[in-house]
Design an enzyme around this catalytic site. Sequence first.
Site, mmCIF file in Angstrom:
data_model
loop_
_atom_site.group_PDB
_atom_site.id
_atom_site.type_symbol
_atom_site.label_atom_id
_atom_site.label_comp_id
_atom_site.label_asym_id
_atom_site.label_seq_id
_atom_site.Cartn_x
_atom_site.Cartn_y
_atom_site.Cartn_z
ATOM 1 N N CYS A 79 7.427 14.265 -12.801
ATOM 2 C CA CYS A 79 7.274 13.002 -13.542
ATOM 3 C C CYS A 79 6.694 13.218 -14.917
ATOM 4 C CB CYS A 79 6.434 12.277 -12.677
ATOM 5 S SG CYS A 79 6.408 10.231 -12.927
ATOM 6 N N HIS A 174 9.153 11.988 -7.532
ATOM 7 C CA HIS A 174 8.117 12.748 -6.869
ATOM 8 C C HIS A 174 8.320 13.620 -5.578
ATOM 9 C CE1 HIS A 174 4.346 11.591 -9.285
ATOM 10 N NE2 HIS A 174 5.388 10.191 -9.457
ATOM 11 N N GLU A 176 6.710 15.556 -3.825
ATOM 12 C CA GLU A 176 5.475 16.044 -3.010
ATOM 13 C C GLU A 176 5.058 14.822 -1.848
ATOM 14 O OE1 GLU A 176 3.429 14.319 -6.583
ATOM 15 O OE2 GLU A 176 5.530 14.982 -6.165
#
Length: 525
Positions: A79, A174, A176
Amino acid sequence: MDKILILDFGSQVTQLIARRVREAHVYCELHSFDMPIEEIQAFAPKAIILSGGPNSVYESDYQADPKLFELGVPVLGICYGMQFMAQTLGGKVESGDKREFGYAQIKARHHSKLLEGLQDQIDDAGNGFLDVWMSHGDKVTQLPAGFQVIAETPSCPYAAMADEARGFYGVQFHPEVTHTKRGTEMIHRFVLHVAGCKPSWTMPNYIDEAVKKIREQVGDEEVILGLSGGVDSSVAAALIHRAIGDQLTCVFVDHGLLRLNEGKMVMEMFAQNLGVKVVHVQAEADFMAKLAGETDPEKKRKIIGAEFIEVFDRESGKLTNAKWLAQGTIYPDVIESAGAKTKKAHTIKSHHNVGGLPEDMNLKLLEPLRELFKDEVRQLGVALGLPHDMVYRHPFPGPGLGVRILGEVKKEYADLLRQADAIFIEELRNTVDEKTGKNWYELTSQAFAVFLPVKSVGVMGDGRTYDYVVALRAVVTSDFMTAHWAELPYSLLGRASNRIINEVRGINRVVYDVSGKPPATIEWE
């Protein structure tokens, strides 16, 4: 040991990056984005990950040292991290016409080590698509030299980019977060295949290293530890005891706000079963006196924290040979503390055991768990021989029942709540879900009872009652950052309610909390 460095630009989910890396059995550390290049070189990372963040790359206050791209190691930008990479290496970043927040589908383009073979859907033309989570306003509009696009969306033509020769990758989404379905695979692929890290971060290896480190630090000096009965302090005590044996003395302060029979359990486990020296301090009267009349949750937390330190300081002062103070500080505490110092984190609730140590204690600090996340602490506890049920208990707040009694804390309220809470937990453990074969304590992430300082009218036998109310709370969550209320069977709730009302004299009504987080927090105070 191979290491990954994560530079944090202020994202709310940066800790999840570290979690994903650790899940690949690779050690990593999370540091502020402005970590000096000399410290980065000394850390000697095998690769670097740049986190997301809430700011724009045009804000000069949020720039990492560009020399990190000259270290000859792979870099993954997530990002904001991708935007910083693009701008620093000669690309362009602009404010997007359309902001992307939430679920999105990216279309993979070209072959890359990061994304090749990963897809959630394939269209009729054979194009692979990935379900991801976006959260950005700015976007890359021109790639730096040497990069090619490896994923796109209709509103974001450069959703991911790569310079395979240098091992530089940027993703606008993202990976994660769990919403990005193949995100963990992407991070593991970067860490294990692109960076070439060996998966050597294991508990047996950690125990050997930690024991060696503790012995080197402490030598023949004595250590004291405040044992709360919680997972972190218990595992820290077991690890330190393995390293230095009788050089460790634990001080267990019973403030009258523990769970049912918790004090007895702690003494049996540590003093009798593990042979740890434990000083048991009965301090309920002191804590109740200090809490009398106080109803503000934050003030209650601070009173409990200050009194704990005072009692611990008094008792530890009797151990005149102690040179070290051990704490069960874990990695999220370290990260949050650093964030608070740089004003990048907002205080939601204060931690009673972080920070407020007396300045005149004159003790050196020993924190053997400060590199571990909670799930790793639990794995360590089991590896050290602590009972599985104890290590995998649900989280319990540092101030104990003090923040599960709304309003003023009284001994009478604590005694009622302790019994109600124990019944609820017992029913969760005794009720098995037929679909999964697991009991409901295992299926919930946190469950407890809350004492409400209000009375309601009831009928028991032929008489009218006017007694207190308790609320039951159970949630399901993967990271405690968001949570959904647990959809417990009505039969379980009915049994718990019936038992509490019949067995706990002074309670005549039980309610169940069906609030999610957000908007509510998991704890009531």
